[in-house]
Design a protein around this motif. Structure first.
Motif, PDB file in Angstrom:
ATOM      1  N   GLY A 195      -2.095  64.020 -37.270  1.00 50.51           N
ATOM      2  CA  GLY A 195      -2.471  62.479 -36.721  1.00 50.51           C
ATOM      3  C   GLY A 195      -2.699  62.628 -35.227  1.00 50.51           C
ATOM      4  N   GLN A 196      -1.894  63.398 -34.528  1.00 52.06           N
ATOM      5  CA  GLN A 196      -2.431  63.644 -33.049  1.00 52.06           C
ATOM      6  C   GLN A 196      -3.599  64.394 -32.881  1.00 52.06           C
ATOM      7  OE1 GLN A 196      -0.550  61.798 -30.634  1.00 52.06           O
ATOM      8  NE2 GLN A 196      -2.509  62.379 -29.599  1.00 52.06           N
ATOM      9  N   LEU A 197      -3.972  65.278 -33.875  1.00 52.84           N
ATOM     10  CA  LEU A 197      -5.219  66.021 -33.643  1.00 52.84           C
ATOM     11  C   LEU A 197      -6.190  65.352 -33.852  1.00 52.84           C
ATOM     12  CD1 LEU A 197      -6.294  68.888 -33.457  1.00 52.84           C
ATOM     13  CD2 LEU A 197      -6.015  69.163 -35.779  1.00 52.84           C
ATOM     14  N   ARG A 198      -6.361  64.359 -34.923  1.00 47.13           N
ATOM     15  CA  ARG A 198      -7.327  63.420 -35.286  1.00 47.13           C
ATOM     16  C   ARG A 198      -7.569  62.666 -34.005  1.00 47.13           C
ATOM     17  NH1 ARG A 198      -6.435  60.120 -40.058  1.00 47.13           N
ATOM     18  NH2 ARG A 198      -8.679  59.429 -39.765  1.00 47.13           N
ATOM     19  N   LYS A 199      -6.924  62.277 -32.959  1.00 48.26           N
ATOM     20  CA  LYS A 199      -6.970  61.351 -31.958  1.00 48.26           C
ATOM     21  C   LYS A 199      -7.542  62.158 -30.805  1.00 48.26           C
ATOM     22  CE  LYS A 199      -2.977  58.180 -32.788  1.00 48.26           C
ATOM     23  NZ  LYS A 199      -1.711  58.062 -32.402  1.00 48.26           N
TER      24      LYS A 199
END
Length: 333
Positions: free
Chosen positions: A235-239
């Motif tokens: 989820g953080q990677l996608r941000k």
């Protein structure tokens, strides 16, 4: 944007690989952390080499392996990496050019010898690397050919390159040139130990747009976000980045973009021999798919195919034509 001369240009540590099949006891006796990569000095390199027995020797280096893989798939490639003007350096340059890769980095006339990585492969196929950077760490911004970088659809950088200060500057210079020419920049995180050393700097590269695409395995992803929960990290990677690709060994990979996460299975193999180069060749297949304009699922399939080929033999570069292998399996080349 002008048309590209090269599909992918890689920048990394030019390292000569010395591989040997050994047992767990050898790792313990030399105080090695299984599965990792340690930077060593020349004295330790000599000690390991003396004790390791008969070895298989070949040109390597993470980004170089990826670029050779992309060339094997039929794309136009170039590589930037520093060797010394010694016998190993000459062999290195010959090998990468023989693979169809443009390699024009001037060798160092003096200073440390060409870099070597001493790779111990245990019976389970796991590789443990001990790397003497040597001349590789003397890559500088002056070695970055602005014309070649600007003429490459994708510039591919390895996380290992983030160790020497001058190489960091070369890395950032290449990214600025690439983006100025409307090109994409990809980064592989390389190793969980590498991530633990440079976590904040890697995150900054992602968040400030220095890199557009990141390759990581699960261990590197968890280290990057300091969590054991893959979903949280994804989820953080996608941000943080436009596109993130996470490898999961036999479980395949996950491709994370702003539109969501897709999973692509691993390609079946007969026998696991040596995992050296698995991530490098995975990146080769994926980047090849990107420059050919196929969707992320097919990129993942090409990546899985290339990784499967390299883990079924000793060494980090393909022994079969990846282009022919892809054709045989109905994948676009």
């Amino acid at each position: 944007m002008t048309s590209a001369k090269y599909d992918v240009l890689g920048i990394g540590n030019a390292i000569y690989d010395v591989l040997v099949q050994t047992d767990e006891a050898f790792l313990v006796s030399h105080g090695m952390a299984k599965g990792g990569m340690a930077l060593i000095d020349e004295a330790r390199a000599t000690s390991i080499y003396t004790d390791m027995g008969k070895a298989t020797e070949m040109s390597g280096g993470s980004a170089a392996n990826t670029i050779v893989g992309i060339a094997s798939l039929g794309a136009r490639t170039a590589y930037v990496g520093k060797v010394r003007s010694d016998k190993i350096g000459e062999k290195y340059a010959h090998d990468i050019r023989a693979a169809g890769v443009a390699f024009d980095t001037a060798p160092a006339a003096a200073g440390p010898a060409t870099g070597c990585s001493y790779i111990l492969v245990t019976p389970d196929g796991e590789r443990t690397m001990n790397t003497y950077l040597g001349a590789a760490q003397d890559l500088t911004p002056a070695d970055i050919d602005e014309t070649a970088v600007a003429a490459s659809s994708i510039v591919y950088l390895e996380g290992y390159l983030w160790d020497p200060a001058s190489a960091k500057e070369a890395f950032v210079k290449a990214s600025k040139i690439a983006h100025g020419a409307g090109r994409q920049v990809a980064l592989t995180l390389s190793d969980a130990f590498c991530v633990s050393r440079y976590r904040d700097e890697f995150l900054q590269l992602m968040r400030d747009g220095t890199v557009d695409l990141v390759f990581a395995n699960e261990s590197e992803l968890h280290s990057l976000y300091e969590t054991a929960d893959t979903d949280t990290a994804l989820g953080q990677l996608r941000k943080d980045v436009a596109l993130g690709v996470v490898t999961r060994s036999e479980k395949g990979c996950m491709v994370a973009s702003k539109s969501g996460v897709i999973e692509v299975p691993a390609f079946p193999i007969e026998t696991l021999v040596d995992t050296t180069g698995a991530g490098d060749l995975f990146a080769a297949g994926f980047l090849f798919g990107l420059v050919r304009g196929v969707d992320h699922k097919v990129c993942g399939q090409l990546a899985a195919l290339a990784a499967a080929e390299v883990i079924q033999h000793i060494g980090a570069r393909p022994q079969l034509s990846l282009k022919e292998l892809a054709k045989k399996n109905g994948l676009p080349v």
